[in-house]
Design a protein around this motif. Structure first.
Motif: not given
Length: 301
Positions: A213-242
């Motif tokens: 925040r102090l160095v002026g990072a955008s909202n998207w830059t801060i949030r993207m890692p969290f969203v990506t983590e959830m996409l990875i773990v949920s994808s793994l769960g979906g693939v295992l279910a299939v």
């Protein structure tokens, strides 16, 4: 945003919160598996309907001397009555084929169908009356035959297999609805667990977030890692279910039930692949929506 930075942040987040990530994977796997069971149950019901509806017959049971039906009046159907009924049936445009089944043939067929059931020994030759079995052009037109012949001379009862099959399909629909209910419940649990995981990850990384925040990072830059983590773990769960659904369908239906009941129609692995993109797309949508809503609430950036 550089991919190296994103990969570093995602890897760091998953390592710090590995237990919660595994929990999300497992809960997502169970929820998608249950959803898949509901979808496959629906597909199996549709497959069996198409198979059995083509084979639905109307059985016109003829009177016997011991028949209790009022229409029989204690007299067995004569050959003339039987031939007359058959001639009338063959004239109906709704009828495809008519064939006569004697008492002996009916008894032999019953013993063959229920050879592994204890009730087979309770039925004797003559307990099942002779009948005219009617194959219909359109299985849904069974009421045409029923209404015209249920009180005809020499007829004891008229029975159509659609009544029995409709009860069977009702049971399948209840099983499907229950599976969908459990899937929805587990999907809600997965969404809540994702939200909890994001909150915990945000708390663990609060110092890094403050610096960004102090160095002026955008909202998207801060949030993207969290969203990506959830996409990875949920994808793994979906693939295992299939994968579980593919294994279930392959070994239970394709290599199991289909080989035992050769004349029956069952679902196959292709049905799983048909639903797989929709199930995976749904779980990814839940992951993204949950992530964005949670981050909007708990990350004031």
């Amino acid at each position: 945003m550089q991919m190296r930075f994103l990969a570093s942040e995602v890897g760091s987040g998953l390592r710090r919160n590995v237990s919660m990530a595994v929990s999300v994977i497992l809960v997502t796997m169970v929820s998608i598996f249950l959803l898949g069971l509901g979808l496959l149950a629906q597909r199996q019901a549709d497959t069996m309907k198409g198979y059995w509806y083509d084979r639905i017959q109307v059985s016109i049971y003829l009177c016997t001397a011991d028949a209790l039906q009022p229409n029989c009046e204690g007299r067995a159907a004569t050959d003339a009555q039987r031939d007359g009924l058959r001639a009338q049936l063959e004239e109906l445009p709704e009828v495809s084929q008519v064939f006569f089944e004697s008492e002996q043939q009916a008894f032999d067929r019953f013993r063959e169908q229920f050879r592994n059931s204890p009730i087979a020994g309770n039925v004797q030759n003559g307990d099942i009356p002779a009948s005219l079995r009617v194959q219909l052009q359109d299985p849904t037109k069974f009421d045409v035959v029923t209404s015209q012949f249920e009180n005809a001379p020499g007829v004891a009862t008229v029975q159509d297999q659609e009544q029995v099959l409709s009860q069977f399909f009702t049971i399948i629909n209840w099983i499907k609805a229950f599976a969908w209910f459990l899937a929805a419940l587990m999907a809600a649990c997965a969404a809540l667990l994702m939200a909890t995981t994001i909150r915990q990850a945000a708390f663990i990384r609060r110092r890094e977030i403050g610096i960004m925040r102090l160095v002026g990072a955008s909202n998207w830059t801060i949030r993207m890692p969290f969203v990506t983590e959830m996409l990875i773990v949920s994808s793994l769960g979906g693939v295992l279910a299939v994968g579980l659904l593919v294994g279930l369908t392959q070994y239970v239906f394709t290599e199991g039930a289909s080989r035992i009941a050769l004349s029956q129609a069952f679902i196959g692995v292709s049905d799983v692949w048909f639903f797989a993109p929709w199930m995976l797309g749904g779980v990814l949508l839940i992951a993204v929506a949950t992530s964005l809503v949670t981050l909007r609430r708990y990350l004031r950036v």
